[in-house]
Design a protein around this motif. Structure first.
Motif, PDB file in Angstrom:
ATOM      1  N   TYR A  47       0.831  -1.203   0.000  1.00 55.98           N
ATOM      2  CA  TYR A  47       0.000   0.000   0.000  1.00 55.98           C
ATOM      3  C   TYR A  47       0.868   1.256   0.000  1.00 55.98           C
ATOM      4  O   TYR A  47       1.986   1.254   0.526  1.00 55.98           O
ATOM      5  CB  TYR A  47      -0.897   0.032   1.237  1.00 55.98           C
ATOM      6  N   PRO A  48       0.365   2.353  -0.566  1.00 51.97           N
ATOM      7  CA  PRO A  48       1.078   3.635  -0.425  1.00 51.97           C
ATOM      8  C   PRO A  48       1.207   3.999   1.050  1.00 51.97           C
ATOM      9  O   PRO A  48       0.346   3.638   1.864  1.00 51.97           O
ATOM     10  CB  PRO A  48       0.164   4.629  -1.170  1.00 51.97           C
ATOM     11  N   LYS A  53      -0.370   3.549   6.751  1.00 48.90           N
ATOM     12  CA  LYS A  53      -0.446   4.081   8.115  1.00 48.90           C
ATOM     13  C   LYS A  53      -1.879   4.074   8.635  1.00 48.90           C
ATOM     14  O   LYS A  53      -2.138   3.732   9.800  1.00 48.90           O
ATOM     15  CB  LYS A  53       0.110   5.506   8.159  1.00 48.90           C
ATOM     16  N   HIS A  54      -2.819   4.429   7.780  1.00 48.15           N
ATOM     17  CA  HIS A  54      -4.219   4.431   8.178  1.00 48.15           C
ATOM     18  C   HIS A  54      -4.688   3.014   8.548  1.00 48.15           C
ATOM     19  O   HIS A  54      -5.366   2.819   9.571  1.00 48.15           O
ATOM     20  CB  HIS A  54      -5.085   4.990   7.045  1.00 48.15           C
ATOM     21  N   ILE A  55      -4.291   2.028   7.749  1.00 49.65           N
ATOM     22  CA  ILE A  55      -4.656   0.638   8.049  1.00 49.65           C
ATOM     23  C   ILE A  55      -4.032   0.197   9.366  1.00 49.65           C
ATOM     24  O   ILE A  55      -4.690  -0.421  10.208  1.00 49.65           O
ATOM     25  CB  ILE A  55      -4.212  -0.293   6.896  1.00 49.65           C
ATOM     26  N   VAL A  83       2.898  -3.722  12.115  1.00 49.27           N
ATOM     27  CA  VAL A  83       4.000  -3.270  11.270  1.00 49.27           C
ATOM     28  C   VAL A  83       3.677  -3.564   9.814  1.00 49.27           C
ATOM     29  O   VAL A  83       2.815  -4.395   9.493  1.00 49.27           O
ATOM     30  CB  VAL A  83       5.321  -3.953  11.667  1.00 49.27           C
ATOM     31  N   ALA A  84       4.396  -2.887   8.928  1.00 46.87           N
ATOM     32  CA  ALA A  84       4.283  -3.143   7.491  1.00 46.87           C
ATOM     33  C   ALA A  84       5.469  -3.973   7.033  1.00 46.87           C
ATOM     34  O   ALA A  84       6.596  -3.787   7.510  1.00 46.87           O
ATOM     35  CB  ALA A  84       4.226  -1.827   6.722  1.00 46.87           C
ATOM     36  N   GLY A  85       5.215  -4.889   6.125  1.00 51.56           N
ATOM     37  CA  GLY A  85       6.294  -5.721   5.609  1.00 51.56           C
ATOM     38  C   GLY A  85       5.767  -7.042   5.116  1.00 51.56           C
ATOM     39  O   GLY A  85       4.560  -7.222   4.902  1.00 51.56           O
TER      40      GLY A  85
END
Length: 270
Positions: A47-48, A53-55, A83-85
């Motif tokens: 995601y952008p 961040k919103h998710i 976290v994102a990844g």
């Protein structure tokens, strides 16, 4: 009886029912051992940044509400990480400081993961700590395990961890020796040279003499495991991690087979 060491669990959830099974089991184990739980959710990094961040913010709020409402979380220290990844990479990275990873799994993973390429298998191949796959709803502490043992350190570590983490659990352990021939009516005939090193390892494990039973079985490991699981209906199957290779990826060795087909929870240690 040796008291259970504190279990500091990383419980990874994808917000599904199987993720909920992992959360419940992790909190129960932590509560019984005066441990703690890190609840982890990974948002794929496709995601952008603003949307990601919103998710993450929304998921953090949702998980905080869910954990606070769980009776199992009462009195257990916990924190939430979102976290994102890539899921399997972040699970292994975030497990630093934990001594157990708890994941949710389906009762028959062959339907969804024919090549064992799921997050669970990737985490097991990479993790430095035991990985517990919770495939069944929580019905109480583990009471009986079937453990495959051999003369290797991962198998010994898996059984030692299971005995320490579940102090009331009994264990049926076995060594499968696949040799041609054999005397009818005596499955141990000619197998003692294979069994003795394993007996020596088991003798070193605290509490095993009081809680464990060992047999050396003639035959391939997969059908021997299946037969013992059918006979004893254990809550847990305990295994050492296999060497990396296609046999595990395709579910052709014992841990891969158990993870794909067993209806019990699975503990695999490196």
């Amino acid at each position: 009886m040796t008291p259970a060491p504190p279990l500091h669990c990383l419980a990874a959830t994808d917000l599904s029912a199987r993720g909920d099974r992992a959360l419940v089991r992790a909190f129960r184990l932590a509560a019984a051992s005066q441990g703690s739980v890190v609840v982890l959710h990974v948002v794929e990094d496709t995601y952008p940044p603003p949307i990601s961040k919103h998710i993450r913010d929304d998921v953090r709020i949702l998980l905080h509400q869910q954990v606070q409402a769980m009776p199992e979380s009462q009195g257990v220290p916990w924190r939430i990480e979102v976290v994102a990844g890539h899921d399997f990479e972040e699970i292994t990275a975030q497990s630093l400081g934990c001594n157990l990873i708890v994941l949710g799994g389906g009762r028959d993973m062959r339907l969804a993961d024919p090549f064992l390429s799921s997050t669970t298998q990737r985490v097991i191949r990479r993790a430095d700590v035991p990985v517990l796959t919770a495939k069944t709803p929580y019905r109480g502490p583990y009471g009986l395990a079937v453990a495959a043992v051999d003369d290797t350190d991962p198998a010994e570590r898996a059984l030692a961890f299971a005995l320490a983490a579940c102090p009331d659990m009994r264990v049926v352990s076995f060594l499968a020796v696949d040799l041609p021939g054999g005397a009818a009516g005596d499955p141990d005939d000619g197998l003692d040279p294979f069994a003795q090193p394993v007996r020596d390892r088991l003798a070193r494990l605290p509490d095993y003499a009081a809680r464990g039973r060992f047999s050396c079985e003639r035959g391939a490991a997969v059908p021997v495991l299946d037969a013992l699981v059918t006979e004893h209906a254990p809550d847990l199957v305990v295994l050492g991690r296999p060497r990396r290779g296609w046999s595990f990826l395709l579910g052709q060795d014992l841990p891969g087979h158990a993870l794909m087909g067993s209806k019990a929870d699975i503990l695999i240690a490196p």
